[in-house]
Design an enzyme around this catalytic site. Structure first.
Site, PDB file in Angstrom:
ATOM      1  NE  ARG A 225      56.867  30.569  93.583  1.00  0.00           N
ATOM      2  CZ  ARG A 225      57.998  30.273  93.596  1.00  0.00           C
ATOM      3  NH1 ARG A 225      58.078  28.314  93.828  1.00  0.00           N
ATOM      4  NH2 ARG A 225      59.348  30.438  93.713  1.00  0.00           N
TER       5      ARG A 225
ATOM      6  CE  LYS B  85      54.959  33.364  90.432  1.00  0.00           C
ATOM      7  NZ  LYS B  85      54.790  33.956  89.142  1.00  0.00           N
TER       8      LYS B  85
ATOM      9  CG  HIS C 227      57.770  33.315  84.874  1.00  0.00           C
ATOM     10  ND1 HIS C 227      59.056  32.950  85.675  1.00  0.00           N
ATOM     11  CD2 HIS C 227      56.780  34.195  86.528  1.00  0.00           C
ATOM     12  CE1 HIS C 227      58.327  33.703  86.780  1.00  0.00           C
ATOM     13  NE2 HIS C 227      57.900  34.435  87.241  1.00  0.00           N
TER      14      HIS C 227
ATOM     15  CB  SER D 109      60.362  35.534  92.594  1.00  0.00           C
ATOM     16  OG  SER D 109      60.197  36.516  93.568  1.00  0.00           O
TER      17      SER D 109
ATOM     18  CE  LYS E 252      58.640  37.852  85.842  1.00  0.00           C
ATOM     19  NZ  LYS E 252      58.908  37.431  87.845  1.00  0.00           N
ATOM     20  CB  THR E 253      57.064  43.887  89.257  1.00  0.00           C
ATOM     21  OG1 THR E 253      57.148  42.364  89.278  1.00  0.00           O
ATOM     22  CG2 THR E 253      56.609  44.490  89.303  1.00  0.00           C
TER      23      THR E 253
ATOM     24  CG  ASP F  43      54.768  36.964  87.623  1.00  0.00           C
ATOM     25  OD1 ASP F  43      56.001  36.447  87.970  1.00  0.00           O
ATOM     26  OD2 ASP F  43      54.708  36.210  88.771  1.00  0.00           O
TER      27      ASP F  43
ATOM     28  NE  ARG G 245      56.784  38.468  96.251  1.00  0.00           N
ATOM     29  CZ  ARG G 245      57.179  37.918  95.485  1.00  0.00           C
ATOM     30  NH1 ARG G 245      55.848  38.543  94.006  1.00  0.00           N
ATOM     31  NH2 ARG G 245      58.142  36.822  94.778  1.00  0.00           N
TER      32      ARG G 245
END
Length: 596
Positions: free
Chosen positions: A120, A263, A283, A302, A306-307, A321, A386
């Site tokens: 990003r 996003k 988030h 990120s 989390k994932t 997410d 990713r």
């Protein structure tokens, strides 16, 4: 005379009998017989109407009446471009391979590349300053102001570029699994890779829903291959990612990184859910116990886990997410997952590894030319490799991705590069509010453009790059819901232990998983606790399956003096960062942080 090679490369003067001659590379330095990304030769007799791309446009356009009027009024030249709406995955594969140099991996996933930008670009994110939203938006370095005229210039620039493309892809889908709170999203882009990405990340409508889709609530114009004019007022580079809440539109220029679209949708939901619906957007990832039905929310930026940690074989995955904690329960905003692939293996993360199959898209992943097998350890393109896949590719995903039950546990994930914070701490309600507002973690390599090593950062509400309203509004809603439903809260550090970054090591995943299991089983709630000085955190004295010295960082560090120095340094950073919110919180919350 031209001769076609097996891989689709042609050279004007190379006889086919000489293809394997060792002198070829010397005679023709530019000749590369193993180049992979070229359109294969097609025998003329099969070039019938079913092969031609115009047929694809006719078959997957699906536009009638008002739909066509929308594109004409928006400035699209309907006589020059082919619109492919909600095209099937196979067609997007074909176009990506034919036109974009994509390849099919050994597992069936499509591998494609985002070009120069592999993360990003938060410094190029803009929000239009206009009368309908200006009093709600938290203006500053996160939400940078853009005037309406500049937005119109960039929007026109994006549409002009899309008009030059042979194929324009449209994907209509939903954000939010609860029909009561969802919005209709339309993505218009020029790359099959982007269309497939959003096909995976948004909630896919049924044929009936698509037929009755009507006007979208939010539109993304993705012309990322084309740069912004950096001399336009308000532009700081050739990259621009901008949202207009009055028009409910987003324009992307100068970056082909697909995560900007994901996003962008989240930012819109971060605005709409509290302002329009009165619900709390977060988030976070979320899962639910298969046996007891208990719901857990995982907060974190990120790279914090989390994932990985929400993909649990003993629990159903609600999402990895983005979620909304509503009056009814919890629902996922997305229709898919966007998992990091660095060092991915079937042994460590089987659920994610097995989801990488036909229909999934691997982004910026290096692969072996001969076998087409992805190399998840190779970071030569980026550390931010990713994979985007539909959530139903996870075997234990809960479909639909929502649950009519309030959370039992909240886990705040942090990646501490200083090696100071304990692997797990039990938080009081005041500490929960403090750490939610502080949002301490470390930006990990690849998640943003230019981040090459962990950088300590404070990301308020664990979502500063995507936050739209003042953090206090989200924090207040969270505190109210936690108090009302008596939710337990835990701070879990997935970062470094036994030393800071460069000297220590990252906490082994198996120990973090054991901690998470103990939270879900209730084992940690019943454990004995001691105080972790300076930060005043309650940490367990023991947990079966986790080395005792790991639970208390003071015991894990060999250099005790160095540890105390890092503790004071990090505590001071907390105090400095939290000063921004001190005037907006109660004294008991201010005192819940570290005391030097």
């Amino acid at each position: 005379m031209f001769r076609w090679l097996a891989n689709g490369i042609k050279h004007p003067s190379i006889p086919t009998s000489s293809l394997h001659s060792p002198s070829i590379s010397r005679r023709f330095p530019s000749f590369q017989p193993m180049v992979l990304h070229h359109t294969p030769y097609v025998t003329p007799h099969i070039l019938h109407k079913n092969y031609a791309q115009p047929f694809d446009s006719e078959a997957f356009g699906g536009f009638i009446g008002k739909d066509l009027d929308f594109y004409s009024q928006a400035g699209f030249d309907m006589e020059k471009i082919y619109l492919k709406r909600n095209a099937p995955v196979s067609l997007l594969y074909e176009d990506a391979i034919r036109n974009e140099g994509a390849i099919i991996s050994s597992s069936g996933a499509l591998i494609n590349f985002s070009g120069k930008k592999t993360g990003r670009s938060p410094k190029d994110k803009r929000i239009v300053y206009e009368e309908t939203s200006r009093d709600d938006v938290w203006w500053g370095s996160v939400n940078i102001k853009m005037d309406e005229h500049t937005f119109e210039i960039n929007r026109e620039r994006a549409i002009d570029y899309l008009n030059t493309r042979d194929n324009v892809y449209v994907f209509d889908g939903y954000a939010g699994w609860d029909p009561k709170y969802r919005i209709k999203v339309r993505v218009i882009c020029a790359r099959a890779y982007h269309a497939l990405f959003m096909n995976n990340m948004l909630i896919r409508p049924t044929e009936e829903e698509l037929h009755d889709f009507g006007e979208p609530d939010f539109i993304i114009y993705n012309a990322g291959q084309f740069p912004a004019n950096r001399f336009t007022k308000g532009m700081s580079s050739t990259t621009s990612v901008e949202i207009n809440f009055k028009r409910m539109e987003m324009v992307i220029l100068g970056t082909e990184y697909a995560g900007e679209m994901k996003k962008g949708v989240f930012s819109v939901m971060h605005y709409l859910q509290p302002v329009k619906f009165g619900q709390l957007s977060l988030h976070s990832s979320a899962n639910v116990g298969a046996k007891d039905g208990d719901v857990t929310l995982f907060f974190g930026l990120s790279g914090t886990g989390k994932t990985t940690l929400s993909a649990d074989p003993n629990r159903q995955l609600i999402g990895d997410d983005e979620h909304v904690w509503s009056d009814n329960g919890v629902f996922n905003i997305e229709g898919g997952c966007y998992a990091k692939c660095i060092n991915l293996s079937a042994e460590k993360e089987p659920e994610i590894f097995n989801a990488i199959r036909y229909g999934a898209i691997l982004e910026n992943v290096v692969y072996d030319f001969g076998s087409r097998k992805p190399d998840y350890d190779d970071v030569s393109i980026t550390e931010n490799t990713r994979c985007a896949y539909p959530i139903d590719f996870i075997a234990n995903a809960r479909i639909p991705c929502m649950v009519d039950r309030q959370p039992t546990n909240i886990i705040m994930l942090t990646c501490d590069a200083f090696g100071v914070l304990p692997p797990v701490s039990k938080l009081s309600p005041e500490q929960a509010s403090y750490h939610f507002l502080a949002g301490y973690t470390s930006k990990t390599p690849g998640t943003e453009d230019g981040v090459l090593e962990p950088i300590p950062t404070f990301s308020t509400c664990y979502s500063a790059p995507f936050i739209v309203l003042h953090p206090g509004r989200y924090a207040e809603m969270l505190a109210e819901r936690m108090a009302k439903h008596k939710v337990n809260c835990w701070l879990v550090n997935t970062g470094w232990t036994s030393g800071k970054y460069g000297t220590g090591s990252r906490c082994p995943l198996k120990y973090t998983r054991r901690i998470i299991d103990a939270i879900h089983s209730g084992e940690l709630a019943k454990a004995e606790y001691e105080s972790f000085a300076t930060f005043n955190l309650s940490i367990p004295t023991s947990l079966e399956g986790v080395p005792p010295e790991l639970l208390n960082p003071r015991k894990a560090w060999k250099n005790k003096e160095g540890f105390e120095r890092e503790v004071r340094k990090l505590a001071g950073m907390f105090q400095k960062a939290f000063a921004l919110y001190e005037k907006d919180v109660e004294e008991k919350v201010r005192l819940a942080g570290p005391q030097v």
